[in-house]
Write a protein that holds these residues in place. Structure first.
Motif, PDB file in Angstrom:
ATOM      1  N   GLU A   1       0.833  -1.209   0.000  1.00 25.26           N
ATOM      2  CA  GLU A   1       0.000   0.000   0.000  1.00 25.26           C
ATOM      3  C   GLU A   1       0.867   1.258   0.000  1.00 25.26           C
ATOM      4  O   GLU A   1       0.481   2.292  -0.563  1.00 25.26           O
ATOM      5  CB  GLU A   1      -0.944  -0.033   1.197  1.00 25.26           C
ATOM      6  CG  GLU A   1      -1.966  -1.160   1.098  1.00 25.26           C
ATOM      7  CD  GLU A   1      -2.988  -1.150   2.230  1.00 25.26           C
ATOM      8  OE1 GLU A   1      -3.024  -0.157   2.987  1.00 25.26           O
ATOM      9  OE2 GLU A   1      -3.747  -2.136   2.348  1.00 25.26           O
TER      10      GLU A   1
ATOM     11  N   LYS B   1       1.016   4.354  -3.260  1.00 29.09           N
ATOM     12  CA  LYS B   1       0.868   5.810  -3.159  1.00 29.09           C
ATOM     13  C   LYS B   1       1.734   6.542  -4.182  1.00 29.09           C
ATOM     14  O   LYS B   1       1.413   7.650  -4.601  1.00 29.09           O
ATOM     15  CB  LYS B   1       1.228   6.273  -1.745  1.00 29.09           C
ATOM     16  CG  LYS B   1       0.254   5.792  -0.674  1.00 29.09           C
ATOM     17  CD  LYS B   1       0.707   6.217   0.717  1.00 29.09           C
ATOM     18  CE  LYS B   1      -0.265   5.717   1.784  1.00 29.09           C
ATOM     19  NZ  LYS B   1       0.187   6.078   3.154  1.00 29.09           N
ATOM     20  N   ARG B   2       2.842   5.888  -4.594  1.00 24.20           N
ATOM     21  CA  ARG B   2       3.745   6.500  -5.586  1.00 24.20           C
ATOM     22  C   ARG B   2       4.215   5.431  -6.574  1.00 24.20           C
ATOM     23  O   ARG B   2       5.391   5.309  -6.873  1.00 24.20           O
ATOM     24  CB  ARG B   2       4.938   7.162  -4.885  1.00 24.20           C
ATOM     25  CG  ARG B   2       4.595   8.249  -3.875  1.00 24.20           C
ATOM     26  CD  ARG B   2       5.848   8.829  -3.243  1.00 24.20           C
ATOM     27  NE  ARG B   2       6.683   9.517  -4.208  1.00 24.20           N
ATOM     28  CZ  ARG B   2       7.951   9.879  -3.979  1.00 24.20           C
ATOM     29  NH1 ARG B   2       8.532   9.572  -2.836  1.00 24.20           N
ATOM     30  NH2 ARG B   2       8.635  10.509  -4.906  1.00 24.20           N
TER      31      ARG B   2
END
Length: 528
Positions: free
Chosen positions: A439, A443-444
């Motif tokens: 996770e 995010k990136r």
């Protein structure tokens, strides 16, 4: 983790080992089993009872479940390693021990009701066509694979299939506005048993084996040759947490280190028949120094390798006392998709040691004996290991070794049992750390997927904010931990798991081993 790549959970390897990982060979009696048991009054008694229940019992009942309970009850009265494998588990276990499966070759999570690839398996069909971590598989052959109603078994049935068949995947990739289409030809996908292979120093190589599958000897031989080409004159063989597998695979790995006609092990069955296994002239590392890493979760086939090398005065065993499993199982197909693994012999190391722990007081006592190691101080001090003079043996060069419960290492490495360190290891082995890192990558995702390993190593740092987020992540899942003295360890583990998802297992092991006291000790021994 979902998908086709399952990770062992070493913190529970005690349980994994006692369901009988070591298999000597396989039987397939099929219809012949009825002939073997035909006319047996004990068999007829069981059949009559089950039929009586089936026809006369007051409430509806699944007699298949009664049969399963009966079989389990019989086997539990034999030994901890004779076990029944139901149809629901047999295929996965068989694939794991065979070392491959047929499919598209991805590991994935169910992320927001969508199949999200964590990694395309090396050498698999998906990697070849360009599928990568972070890709969302939203449809297969036009059939939607999103939403809770189609996850689980439906996904497996859509993605698995016969070798050579094609599945058309529709993929949404982060950073790309358009859907991508991939034509993937299902193929045999290797399930690697060699987790890592790299050079620790200019002359010291390292290979980690996670289990002994059919493919292990070939994987190990390839890794060994690669390291020798890189200058390896000494080798670390890491068998920590390895629960075992096929005896034949262990024999072939041990053969790589032993001169021709050296005894690897012998087995003895109920009639007293002895079968010896000797090394051949095929060994490719018969002269270089070897260090074998073991711990309390190294069992069965792992102990065969460690015992063979120790008893032949070949190399140095480093770590903690191994599990203590010296029984040989044979697998018999029961004809309905299930199987039984039955103990059919004991094996002995070259000096004549049986390293099987006692089990005559029942399975519960067997489990508790394992836990006693933590309580009696054995994990911190070699002096706490109990030995018996009656089980004392001597190697050809005069080294004293003991039977009766595992392989005692030549060089002892204490276990760090601090609560914080144990919590970190548990979070890693339970899969919670992997899910959190996944996770975090999400995010990136575009940025992380663009990195080379060199850039990753230089640019990516785990921050205190990441640590706090991880602790909060665990607390929200009722895994209460506190991190005070081991913050740097946790940062290293999180970065290692991140590297694993991006670059593979070798990089993971390399980062984890950087501060490993056992590896540090071996480097010290190597220099002396």
């Amino acid at each position: 983790m979902g998908g086709y790549q399952k990770k062992y959970l070493p913190i529970f390897f005690c349980i994994a080992v006692v369901i009988g990982i070591a298999i000597g060979s396989k039987l397939n009696y099929g219809a012949a089993s009825s002939t073997i048991l035909g006319g047996n009054s004990k068999k007829e008694k069981l059949n009559r009872l089950i039929d009586y229940i089936d026809y006369e019992y007051v409430d509806p009942i699944n007699t298949d479940s009664i049969v399963d309970v009966t079989v389990n009850g019989i086997l539990e009265n034999l030994d901890p390693h004779s076990v029944y494998i139901p149809p629901s588990e047999l295929q996965e276990i068989t694939e794991s021990m065979k070392g491959d499966f047929v499919g598209i070759g991805v590991s994935f999570y169910d992320y927001k009701d969508t199949i999200t690839v964590t990694r395309a398996l090396p050498g698999g069909p998906s990697e070849k066509v360009g599928i990568r971590g972070g890709d969302r598989i939203i449809a297969a052959d036009g059939k939607s694979l999103t939403g809770r109603t189609v996850l689980g078994d439906t996904v497996v049935s859509q993605l698995k299939g016969k070798a050579g068949t094609v599945v058309n995947l529709t993929v949404r990739r982060p950073g790309n506005d358009n859907l991508l289409n991939f034509k993937v030809k299902r193929d045999v996908v290797p399930l690697k048993s060699v987790d890592a292979s790299y050079m620790l120093t200019d002359t010291l190589g390292y290979i980690k084996i996670n289990r002994f599958a059919e493919s292990t000897p070939d994987e190990f031989h390839t890794a060994l040759q690669n390291l020798k080409r890189k200058g390896a004159r000494e080798l670390v063989l890491d068998l920590r947490g390895n629960p075992g597998g096929y005896i034949s695979a262990a024999e072939k790995v041990a053969d790589e280190f032993l001169e021709e006609d050296k005894l690897i092990l012998f087995t003895k069955n109920k009639t007293g028949k002895i079968e010896n296994t000797f090394a051949t002239d095929d060994g490719d590392f018969e002269n270089g120094q070897v260090y074998v890493l073991i711990n309390e979760n190294s069992a069965s086939a792992s102990e065969i390798v460690a015992g063979a090398l120790q008893d032949n005065d070949r190399g140095v065993i480093v770590g903690r006392r191994s599990f203590g499993k010296g029984l040989v199982q044979r697998e018999m197909d029961l004809g309905d998709g299930s199987a039984v693994r039955l103990t059919i012999a004991r094996y002995y190391t070259p000096t004549g040691r049986s390293i099987q722990r006692p089990y005559d007081e029942g399975n519960q006592a067997y489990y508790e004996d394992y836990l006693k190691r933590y309580k009696n101080g054995e994990m911190q001090s070699v002096d706490s290991i109990s030995t018996a003079d009656s089980l004392r043996y001597v190697t050809p060069k005069g080294k004293v070794v003991y039977g009766g419960g595992g392989i005692i290492p030549d060089v002892f490495i204490p276990k760090d049992t601090n609560y914080e360190k144990e919590a970190i290891i548990y979070a890693l082995r339970s899969g919670a750390m992997s899910r959190f890192v996944f996770e975090l990558l999400e995010k990136r995702r575009v940025y992380y997927n663009s990195l080379s390993y060199e850039s990753f190593e230089q640019e990516v740092e785990i921050s205190d904010a990441d640590i706090n987020a991880f602790v909060g992540y665990l607390n929200a899942r009722n895994l209460k931990i506190r991190i005070k003295d081991y913050k740097n360890d946790l940062k290293r583990y999180l970065k290692a798991v991140m590297a694993q998802q991006l670059f593979g297992n070798t990089i993971f092991e390399k980062l984890i081993n950087e501060e490993d006291p056992a590896i540090a000790k071996i480097k010290e021994l190597s220099r002396s």
